[in-house]
Each structure stands twice: as structure tokens, then as C-alpha cells.
Design a protein around this motif. Structure first.
Motif, PDB file in Angstrom:
ATOM      1  N   GLU A  65     -27.694  78.656  28.156  1.00 41.09           N
ATOM      2  CA  GLU A  65     -27.610  77.282  27.660  1.00 41.09           C
ATOM      3  C   GLU A  65     -26.295  76.607  28.044  1.00 41.09           C
ATOM      4  OE1 GLU A  65     -28.251  77.484  23.499  1.00 41.09           O
ATOM      5  OE2 GLU A  65     -30.292  78.309  23.659  1.00 41.09           O
ATOM      6  N   ARG A  66     -25.280  77.390  28.362  1.00 39.47           N
ATOM      7  CA  ARG A  66     -24.010  76.796  28.761  1.00 39.47           C
ATOM      8  C   ARG A  66     -24.099  76.144  30.139  1.00 39.47           C
ATOM      9  NH1 ARG A  66     -21.747  81.881  26.689  1.00 39.47           N
ATOM     10  NH2 ARG A  66     -20.864  81.503  24.614  1.00 39.47           N
ATOM     11  N   LEU A  67     -25.094  76.505  30.905  1.00 41.96           N
ATOM     12  CA  LEU A  67     -25.255  75.963  32.251  1.00 41.96           C
ATOM     13  C   LEU A  67     -26.325  74.881  32.292  1.00 41.96           C
ATOM     14  CD1 LEU A  67     -25.085  79.307  34.292  1.00 41.96           C
ATOM     15  CD2 LEU A  67     -23.223  77.748  33.680  1.00 41.96           C
TER      16      LEU A  67
ATOM     17  N   ALA B 221     -35.356  71.211  35.118  1.00 42.56           N
ATOM     18  CA  ALA B 221     -36.169  71.955  34.160  1.00 42.56           C
ATOM     19  C   ALA B 221     -37.129  71.051  33.411  1.00 42.56           C
ATOM     20  CB  ALA B 221     -35.271  72.704  33.171  1.00 42.56           C
ATOM     21  N   ASP B 222     -36.778  69.742  33.314  1.00 44.54           N
ATOM     22  CA  ASP B 222     -37.649  68.806  32.593  1.00 44.54           C
ATOM     23  C   ASP B 222     -37.391  67.407  33.145  1.00 44.54           C
ATOM     24  OD1 ASP B 222     -39.450  67.731  30.841  1.00 44.54           O
ATOM     25  OD2 ASP B 222     -38.029  67.638  29.165  1.00 44.54           O
ATOM     26  N   LEU B 223     -38.442  66.686  33.454  1.00 46.37           N
ATOM     27  CA  LEU B 223     -38.352  65.316  33.964  1.00 46.37           C
ATOM     28  C   LEU B 223     -39.219  64.436  33.080  1.00 46.37           C
ATOM     29  CD1 LEU B 223     -37.269  63.398  36.155  1.00 46.37           C
ATOM     30  CD2 LEU B 223     -39.288  63.963  37.528  1.00 46.37           C
TER      31      LEU B 223
ATOM     32  N   LEU C  21     -31.254  69.375  33.637  1.00 41.06           N
ATOM     33  CA  LEU C  21     -30.939  70.271  34.742  1.00 41.06           C
ATOM     34  C   LEU C  21     -30.479  71.616  34.190  1.00 41.06           C
ATOM     35  CD1 LEU C  21     -28.963  67.881  37.139  1.00 41.06           C
ATOM     36  CD2 LEU C  21     -31.399  68.458  37.194  1.00 41.06           C
ATOM     37  N   GLN C  22     -30.973  72.679  34.779  1.00 39.64           N
ATOM     38  CA  GLN C  22     -30.610  74.035  34.345  1.00 39.64           C
ATOM     39  C   GLN C  22     -30.160  74.837  35.559  1.00 39.64           C
ATOM     40  OE1 GLN C  22     -30.667  75.685  31.113  1.00 39.64           O
ATOM     41  NE2 GLN C  22     -29.439  77.026  32.407  1.00 39.64           N
ATOM     42  N   SER C  23     -28.958  75.392  35.464  1.00 41.04           N
ATOM     43  CA  SER C  23     -28.464  76.271  36.518  1.00 41.04           C
ATOM     44  C   SER C  23     -28.803  77.715  36.163  1.00 41.04           C
ATOM     45  CB  SER C  23     -26.948  76.120  36.680  1.00 41.04           C
ATOM     46  OG  SER C  23     -26.449  77.068  37.606  1.00 41.04           O
TER      47      SER C  23
ATOM     48  N   VAL D   2     -27.465  84.076  33.754  1.00 37.96           N
ATOM     49  CA  VAL D   2     -28.535  84.093  32.757  1.00 37.96           C
ATOM     50  C   VAL D   2     -28.092  84.938  31.575  1.00 37.96           C
ATOM     51  CG1 VAL D   2     -30.389  83.707  34.414  1.00 37.96           C
ATOM     52  CG2 VAL D   2     -29.666  86.041  33.895  1.00 37.96           C
ATOM     53  N   TRP D   3     -28.875  84.876  30.519  1.00 35.29           N
ATOM     54  CA  TRP D   3     -28.673  85.721  29.344  1.00 35.29           C
ATOM     55  C   TRP D   3     -29.819  86.718  29.232  1.00 35.29           C
ATOM     56  CZ3 TRP D   3     -27.567  81.162  25.495  1.00 35.29           C
ATOM     57  CH2 TRP D   3     -26.235  80.743  25.660  1.00 35.29           C
TER      58      TRP D   3
END
Length: 349
Positions: free
Chosen positions: A129-131, A229-231, A248-250, A254-255
Motif C-alpha cells: 500500500e505504500r507504493l 489498478a483502477d480507472l 496507480l499501484q507499483s 510487495v507484501w
């Protein structure tokens, strides 16, 4: 011969026998024996009595050849007992090589080792979530020149996302340009802050200051690289303040969310390095770092979640992937160690 003579002769004989029993080394031994004593011969070892042992459970022994092993029921076989060479404390049990091979006996030295304690767990890959970055409208207006068309499109940092036409933003730009022409510092600062609050980025403000011309269709650039990730909008959509436009998700990192049994939770600490195995991504990173231990425990499974940060520069890991996790809990102090097969366990475990 009178009675006193007989008594003296008996005492002398008893004295000689006592000296011989002591090895002839007492005072006056040479005078009585007439020669230096010779060392006594070693006693002959007694004939060894055969004993019988179980081939599968060698610790079961008996002196009766008709007995059977109470554990497996096998007949006992004879083993020999011979005196130990040297200055040992007593006899030793010698087992024939054939019986050793049948029993599968092996030898191993007792060593000093650091015994690690580990915990195995399972988890799933989730997004970091930080990215994540979100683009939200701050003024009323219309989306134009939407550069991102579908979920999954890759976006680079500084790339154009869309343009927005907003009459309110145009009015704010005109006020700022008027302050620049008048050279009033306080008004210039307040006008710049208003543009920032309306969602105008620093690059667009610098362009406005340099050109001194109103930007009717304000460009919006990506502040971080990532994947769409979502538009939530399409080209030409009307938006209001607070309307989400895209997310936007980088996946450069990952976790992994692991479930740890409640009993082992106290052994896990933030910052600890863990070993990872991903069946769906063998080329992925093999190590991660404990980032956060969640404060609650699931009452149904009696487990707690632990968040692990994993580098994903290769992009091999995808959210939802399965992970096999090994927590190494340290070596502790050195202890004497033997193979587990050398232990004979009883009812106490």
C-alpha cells in the motif's frame, strides 16, 4: 614341649601367613622369608557368561536364551562379553559385524552445535500500500485527452495522464498572472498557493510563470510510476471535487501476509529476516523482512497475521500468489548434540 612353646610357635605361623597375604612387604618380611618377595601373578579372568540381546532392540538383554523381546517378539541372539583392554572400568559388550549391519547401527561423534529453532508458516502475496498513488479531482471540470485507457496500463513517473478543463482554474490562473504583472509579493504567494490547492502541479505552475499565458486545458502528470489498478473515468467525463479518477499501484515491492500460530507469535520480531519459497515464481526473491506484526488474533484459527516486505524488482510476484515461509529464530547458546536416533525415549517423551 610345654604349653608356652606351642603358643609361641602358633603366633609365629600366624604372623608369617599375614605377611604373605599382604604381599610380603611388611616390616621384617625378609627376615622371616629369607628372600625378597616376588610380585603376585594377575588373577585369571573368569569365564564370560553368554548373554542374549534382541537384534532390533539391542538394549533388551537377558541371560536366558529362551526369552523373546517384549517389544517386537523376536528371539534373542547371543552376544559375547569380553574384558576391556587397558584400564577400563569393566567388561564391554561386543556385537558381531553381521548383527550391527542387521540392526543398522551407525556411529557419530558428540559435537557442540548451535541448535536453531524455526517456525514454518504460509501466506499470500498482496500489494504494498505504500507504493499506491491516487489521482482525485479537486475542481469541477471535464476530462480531456485521457492518455490512460484501460486497467493494467503501465505508467512512468512524469508521464501525462490526462488534461482537465476547469473554468474555476482558469480564473485562478488569471488572478495569479495579474499579481505577477503588478509585482506584489504577498499576492503572488497567495495566488501560487491557491493554484496548488486547486490541483495544479509544480511543472504546470512553472510553465505558467514562464509563458505568462493561461493554460486552458491543464495537464496532469503521474507523480509515481506504476500500473493502473483502477480507472474510474473516461474521456469527456465531468468530475467534481473529490471524484476519484484513477489509482496507480507499483509492484516493485510487495507484501506477504503470513499467519503465525499464537504460541509462536512471541518468537517473531519486526526487522527479522525470513526465508521464502514461491511455487509459482521460482525466480522470485528468497528472503524478506518482517515489517509489521498485527495486534489482533483470529479467534477461529488462533493465528495472527505478520506482514513481510519482499523486493519484486523482477515483477515475478503477483498479488494472490502462495508463499511458503520459514522463520529462523536464532541459534541461541551452544549445546552438546547427538543424532536423534541415539535417543531412547520412554513414557516421559
Amino acid at each position: 614341649m610345654n604349653k608356652s612353646t606351642v603358643l609361641c610357635g602358633a603366633l609365629a605361623l600366624l604372623t608369617l601367613l599375614a605377611i604373605n597375604a599382604c604381599g610380603g612387604n611388611g616390616p621384617g618380611a625378609e627376615a622371616l622369608q629369607g628372600a625378597s618377595p616376588e610380585p603376585a601373578a594377575s588373577p585369571m579372568p573368569a569365564a564370560a557368561e553368554p548373554i542374549y540381546a534382541c537384534p532390533m532392540h539391542p538394549h533388551v538383554v537377558s541371560g536366558d536364551p529362551d526369552h523373546t523381546c517384549p517389544i517386537c517378539g523376536m528371539d534373542l541372539v547371543a552376544v559375547s562379553i569380553e574384558p576391556q583392554s587397558g584400564s577400563g572400568p569393566g567388561p564391554i559388550v561386543q556385537v558381531s559385524p553381521e548383527m550391527i549391519q542387521t540392526m543398522g547401527v551407525r556411529t557419530a561423534p558428540v559435537e557442540t552445535a548451535y541448535l536453531d529453532q524455526s517456525v514454518r508458516a504460509f501466506g499470500n502475496v498482496v500489494s504494498n500500500e505504500r507504493l499506491e498513488s491516487v489521482s482525485v479531482a479537486r475542481l469541477e471540470g471535464w476530462i480531456e485527452d485521457l492518455a490512460v485507457r484501460a486497467q493494467g496500463d503501465d505508467v512512468a513517473r512524469g508521464e501525462l495522464l490526462y488534461r482537465v478543463y476547469s473554468p474555476a482554474l482558469i480564473a485562478a490562473q488569471k488572478d495569479f498572472l495579474a499579481a505577477l504583472e503588478a509585482g506584489r509579493g504577498t499576492r503572488i504567494d497567495s495566488g501560487r498557493q491557491r493554484l496548488i490547492s486547486d490541483g495544479m502541479q509544480a511543472a504546470a505552475i512553472d510553465q505558467l510563470v514562464e509563458s505568462r499565458e493561461v493554460i486552458e486545458r491543464l495537464p496532469v502528470y503521474a507523480e509515481a510510476a506504476g500500473t493502473v489498478a483502477d480507472l474510474a473515468v473516461r474521456d469527456g467525463d465531468y468530475v467534481k471535487p473529490g471524484t476519484p479518477i484513477m489509482r496507480l499501484q507499483s509492484y516493485a515491492g510487495v507484501w506477504v501476509i503470513a499467519s503465525i500460530p499464537e504460541a509462536d507469535l512471541a518468537l517473531v520480531a519486526a526487522g527479522q529476516t525470513v526465508s521464502l519459497d514461491f511455487p509459482s515464481a521460482p525466480e522470485a526473491a528468497e528472503q524478506g523482512t518482517v515489517d509489521y506484526i498485527y495486534p489482533t488474533i483470529d479467534p477461529r484459527t488462533r493465528t495472527a497475521d505478520v506482514r513481510i516486505e519482499v523486493d519484486n524488482a523482477s515483477g515475478a510476484l503477483r498479488p494472490g500468489a502462495y508463499a511458503d515461509i520459514q522463520f529462523s529464530l536464532g541459534a541461541g547458546v551452544s549445546r552438546l548434540s547427538v543424532p536423534t536416533e541415539a535417543l531412547l525415549r520412554d513414557s516421559r517423551g
